[in-house]
Design a protein around this motif. Structure first.
Motif, PDB file in Angstrom:
ATOM      1  N   LEU A 305       0.682  -1.616   0.060  1.00 12.70           N
ATOM      2  CA  LEU A 305       0.445   0.056  -0.363  1.00 12.70           C
ATOM      3  C   LEU A 305       0.949   1.384  -0.074  1.00 12.70           C
ATOM      4  O   LEU A 305       0.642   1.930  -0.654  1.00 12.70           O
ATOM      5  N   ASP A 306       1.662   1.234   0.710  1.00 12.26           N
ATOM      6  CA  ASP A 306       2.908   1.962   0.512  1.00 12.26           C
ATOM      7  C   ASP A 306       3.857   2.512  -0.451  1.00 12.26           C
ATOM      8  O   ASP A 306       3.309   4.147  -0.994  1.00 12.26           O
ATOM      9  N   PHE A 310      -0.757   4.972  -1.382  1.00 13.65           N
ATOM     10  CA  PHE A 310      -2.136   5.150  -0.035  1.00 13.65           C
ATOM     11  C   PHE A 310      -1.506   5.442   1.417  1.00 13.65           C
ATOM     12  O   PHE A 310      -3.193   5.518   1.961  1.00 13.65           O
ATOM     13  N   PRO A 312      -0.395   4.106   3.808  1.00 17.66           N
ATOM     14  CA  PRO A 312      -1.650   3.170   5.608  1.00 17.66           C
ATOM     15  C   PRO A 312      -0.701   4.110   6.378  1.00 17.66           C
ATOM     16  O   PRO A 312       0.689   4.233   6.497  1.00 17.66           O
ATOM     17  N   CYS A 323      -6.152   4.163   5.333  1.00 21.10           N
ATOM     18  CA  CYS A 323      -5.280   4.552   3.768  1.00 21.10           C
ATOM     19  C   CYS A 323      -6.099   5.970   3.580  1.00 21.10           C
ATOM     20  O   CYS A 323      -7.083   6.219   3.499  1.00 21.10           O
ATOM     21  N   GLY A 380      -1.989  -7.102  -4.212  1.00 21.78           N
ATOM     22  CA  GLY A 380      -1.115  -5.869  -4.241  1.00 21.78           C
ATOM     23  C   GLY A 380      -0.459  -5.362  -5.478  1.00 21.78           C
ATOM     24  O   GLY A 380      -0.256  -4.763  -5.842  1.00 21.78           O
ATOM     25  N   LEU A 383      -2.954  -3.210  -7.261  1.00 15.42           N
ATOM     26  CA  LEU A 383      -3.223  -2.026  -6.364  1.00 15.42           C
ATOM     27  C   LEU A 383      -1.912  -0.994  -6.897  1.00 15.42           C
ATOM     28  O   LEU A 383      -2.446   0.540  -6.787  1.00 15.42           O
TER      29      LEU A 383
END
Length: 396
Positions: A305-306, A310, A312, A323, A380, A383
């Motif tokens: 996510l980072d 995002f 997070p 997020c 992932g 995303l």
């Protein structure tokens, strides 16, 4: 002359459908990866499933005692004594329910009257506000301030008043992942004692922690007689569909809760109660392994996510990550969540569903990591395309 009457109860006027379950249905339509609703895609422990099969084969298929099979209540009594030093009488202090969700509404229906106030720390699991409404109480919201998600002690103190009947405390917290410290819980306890208020604690994620310790509110000074402890098997044993939860409360409160529970659901599934009684014997080694495995999933999703932009948070407990969606050019969480599952193929929960006022969470989205590594890998990979897809959208 006939007078037109409203066909629906006024208490339902502000209700909306569960946003979490709605996102699961939307995910199914688009064939996405469901990081919205918190249910694992991996198997429950084999010993637990075998115990359920044995119970069914033994024809434990009829009603259990309304407030819970004796085998499960006895096992829970032993567990609370071993883990937390709590003295829980299985005959007078335990009620087995259809999940923690039923436990919460049965508790509030038993404790609060119309006009009473219930303090809710926000963001909060989406059921708490409607539960208070159904019980006729007025929810009073106190914010958990980001980024640490801590409450302001003066704000919380001011929330307690002559009409305050209860406070709902969820630790580890959904959606923020906060694990409240002993100092924070002791402060809440002092206010409960001072104002003669009942603490209703949702401890469903008690064994899914990465930092800090789990401290049941009932173990703090002056709180054994004024705490209703709610937990369940769903998250700990990866059986969210079994619907087995429980309530620990002093005898006077338990007597009232059991009456409501009896009329709301009669009882939880009998063979699953027997299986959970067996599972509780797995004890600390199982809980330690559970937390270790979830920590690996957490770290995996947070890294992805980072990298995807995002920003997070890193939760201390539970299995959710919150997020910020603003880097992608969206200012509305529902629009973003719908776009994400449609265009990227990953479902999350709009952040506004965890707040009393939509504008407080419209810049947030929540993802769960209670999934296998391969599914998190696939999520992932999808995303990581979010930023470029958002730019393309913005450019028409």
């Amino acid at each position: 002359m006939r007078i037109a009457r409203a066909k629906l109860a006024a208490r339902t006027a502000g209700f909306i459908e569960s946003v979490i379950r709605e996102m699961t249905r939307l995910n199914a339509i688009h064939g996405g990866i469901n990081l919205a609703q918190g249910f694992p895609n991996f198997a429950a422990p084999q010993a637990l499933k075998d115990a359920a099969k044995r119970a069914i084969d033994a024809d434990i298929n009829q009603y259990a005692i309304t407030w819970g099979a004796k085998s499960l209540r006895d096992a829970l009594s032993r567990t609370y004594a071993e883990l937390y030093g709590m003295r829980v009488d299985p005959e007078t202090m335990l009620t087995v329910t259809c999940g923690a969700t039923e436990a919460m509404i049965s508790t509030l229906l038993a404790l609060v009257d119309p006009g009473d106030e219930v303090i809710v720390l926000e963001p909060f699991y989406e059921n708490y506000g409607p539960d208070a409404d159904i019980a006729g109480a007025r929810p009073v919201y106190v914010p958990l301030r980001p980024p640490e998600n801590v409450f302001d002690r003066d704000e919380l103190r001011k929330a307690f008043g002559p009409r305050t009947k209860a406070i709902i405390v969820n630790t580890p917290n959904n959606p923020t992942g906060r694990v409240f410290t002993r100092d924070e819980l002791t402060f809440i306890a002092s206010l409960c004692v001072e104002h003669d208020v009942v603490a209703v604690t949702d401890e469903i994620y008690e064994h899914i922690r990465y930092e800090g310790e789990h401290i049941p509110m009932a173990t703090l000074a002056g709180m054994a007689e004024r705490t209703v402890t709610i937990s369940g098997a769903s998250k700990t044993f990866s059986v969210t569909g079994w619907r087995v939860g429980w309530i620990v409360a002093p005898p006077e409160l338990t007597a009232a809760i059991r009456k409501v529970h009896d009329f709301v659901t009669v009882g939880a599934p009998a063979p699953f109660q027997e299986a959970i009684a067996t599972a509780l014997d797995m004890s600390r080694p199982y809980y330690d392994r559970l937390a270790t495995e979830y920590r690996a999933r957490r770290d995996h999703l947070v890294r992805v996510l980072d990298a995807a932009g995002f920003s997070p948070n890193t939760p201390q407990g539970a299995y959710y990550v919150v997020c910020d969606i603003r880097p992608f050019g969206f200012d509305d969480d529902v629009s973003f969540a719908n776009w994400l599952v449609r265009e990227i193929g990953v479902a999350g929960v709009p952040g506004s569903s965890f707040f009393s006022r939509r504008e407080l969470g419209r810049h947030l989205i929540r993802f769960t990591f209670c999934k296998t590594a391969d599914l998190l890998d696939e999520a992932g990979a999808r995303l990581l395309k979010t930023a470029s897809a958002a730019r393309k959208r913005a450019n028409g």
